[in-house]
Enzyme design. Structure first.
Site, PDB file in Angstrom:
ATOM      1  N   ASP A  39       0.858  -1.184   0.000  1.00 19.35           N
ATOM      2  CA  ASP A  39       0.000   0.000   0.000  1.00 19.35           C
ATOM      3  C   ASP A  39       0.894   1.233   0.000  1.00 19.35           C
ATOM      4  O   ASP A  39       2.047   1.174   0.448  1.00 19.35           O
ATOM      5  CB  ASP A  39      -0.914   0.004   1.236  1.00 19.35           C
ATOM      6  N   ALA A 154     -24.375 -13.161  -3.067  1.00 14.91           N
ATOM      7  CA  ALA A 154     -24.469 -13.541  -1.653  1.00 14.91           C
ATOM      8  C   ALA A 154     -25.622 -12.805  -0.977  1.00 14.91           C
ATOM      9  O   ALA A 154     -26.394 -13.396  -0.203  1.00 14.91           O
ATOM     10  CB  ALA A 154     -23.153 -13.238  -0.943  1.00 14.91           C
ATOM     11  N   HIS A 179     -21.802  -5.059 -11.383  1.00 12.04           N
ATOM     12  CA  HIS A 179     -21.816  -4.918  -9.925  1.00 12.04           C
ATOM     13  C   HIS A 179     -22.196  -3.469  -9.654  1.00 12.04           C
ATOM     14  O   HIS A 179     -21.349  -2.595  -9.516  1.00 12.04           O
ATOM     15  CB  HIS A 179     -20.435  -5.240  -9.344  1.00 12.04           C
TER      16      HIS A 179
END
Length: 323
Positions: A39, A154, A179
């Site tokens: 990161d 889900a 999505h």
């Protein structure tokens, strides 16, 4: 990839809420013997690695450490969660310009490291960024997978499980498409215990309006969570773990993901949400779900929405890079 047999290495790029939740899920499941966290905020990755290694005595031995892009060179899997987070009132597609720019700065050093494993992309808007990962990396389409509609599916199974009083694991139903806001529930092919969901709904007096309300609640659940706690991360972190497990353990598992379309659903040159077979080679094949005429139109419309945003986003990025 290590010389030690069965030694698997995963590199996580992006140590925000989603990334750290994924790292924790991987540690809990004992998947991959080597886990590297990368990161721009280096100190956070060091802290997370130190925190996560304390979980290993209770789960499985694992070397977890803060690393660099160069660590990707021998990795089996690189998981990208880095990107600007979705803010309250902001759609996933609003994020496209910010996160395409961030992605472009990530992929070059990863590819330059010599990495030749599999990319799993979760940063939003995920269908756009998965396509961009494939395009910018030059990797085969099978080696670039998006988390796609894994989380949405889900959510649908959770909602249907509650409605029909069964475990969500026993619900075989998928969200398809983007999505995001143009996604839809493929109710026509959904089943519970091999029995068509629409037949069960009719027997139990569940109306089409109620099913539409469930679909709408799934579509808006992310916004509900973001408004209440600022971000979503546990669900998607676990979904990423499940896809990673299928790859690293060569499962040939049928999972809802973002996959490249090469004629399926009448679509081409786009990543979009669908069931697919996932194994050690990445995306083995797309399973084209049977759709009603109405659902076919929804899939086409979702792809049209994505393609427009993708084209606009890539053009904007090219203009910025030319300046």
């Amino acid at each position: 990839m290590s010389n030690i047999q069965n030694h698997q290495k995963v590199v996580l790029v992006g140590d925000g809420a989603v990334g750290s939740s994924y790292a924790f899920a991987m540690a809990e499941e004992g998947i991959a013997e080597e886990f590297v966290i990368v990161d721009v905020v280096k100190v956070r990755t060091v802290g997370d690695a130190l925190d996560l290694e304390d979980a290993t005595p209770f789960t499985a031995p694992k070397n977890i450490y803060s690393g660099e892009y160069s660590d990707c060179k021998d990795a089996d899997l690189v998981v990208i969660t880095a990107g600007a987070p979705q803010k309250p009132g902001e759609t996933r597609l609003d994020l496209v310009n910010k996160n395409l720019n961030i992605l472009s700065t990530i992929l070059k050093p990863v590819v330059d490291s010599g990495f030749d494993g599999i990319f799993l992309v979760a940063a939003n808007p995920v269908d756009i960024l998965t396509y961009a990962t494939w395009k910018f990396s030059g990797f085969p389409k099978e080696k670039v997978i998006g988390s796609g509609i894994s989380l949405d599916t889900a959510r649908l199974r959770v909602a249907l499980g509650k409605k029909f009083n069964v475990s969500p694991e026993s619900v075989d139903a998928y969200i398809l498409g983007e999505h995001g806001d143009s996604e839809f529930a493929a109710y026509s092919s959904a089943t519970i215990g091999t029995k068509p969901l629409l037949e069960i709904a009719k027997e139990e007096g569940v109306s089409t309006d109620e099913l539409a309300e469930i679909e709408d609640s799934v579509r808006n659940k992310a916004y509900e969570i973001i408004n209440k706690k600022g971000a979503t991360f546990y669900g998607v972190g676990t979904a990423l773990m499940r896809i990673s497990k299928a790859i690293l353990r060569d499962e040939n598992a049928v999972l809802p993901v973002g996959a490249y379309m090469d004629g399926e659903y009448g679509l081409n040159d786009i990543y979009i949400g669908t069931p697919a077979v996932i194994n050690g080679q990445g995306l083995n094949r797309v399973i084209e779900a049977p759709l009603s005429d109405d659902e076919k139109k929804k899939m086409t419309d979702s792809a049209t929405t994505l393609k427009k945003v993708l084209t606009d986003g890539l053009n904007a990025l090219a203009e910025k890079q030319d300046k």
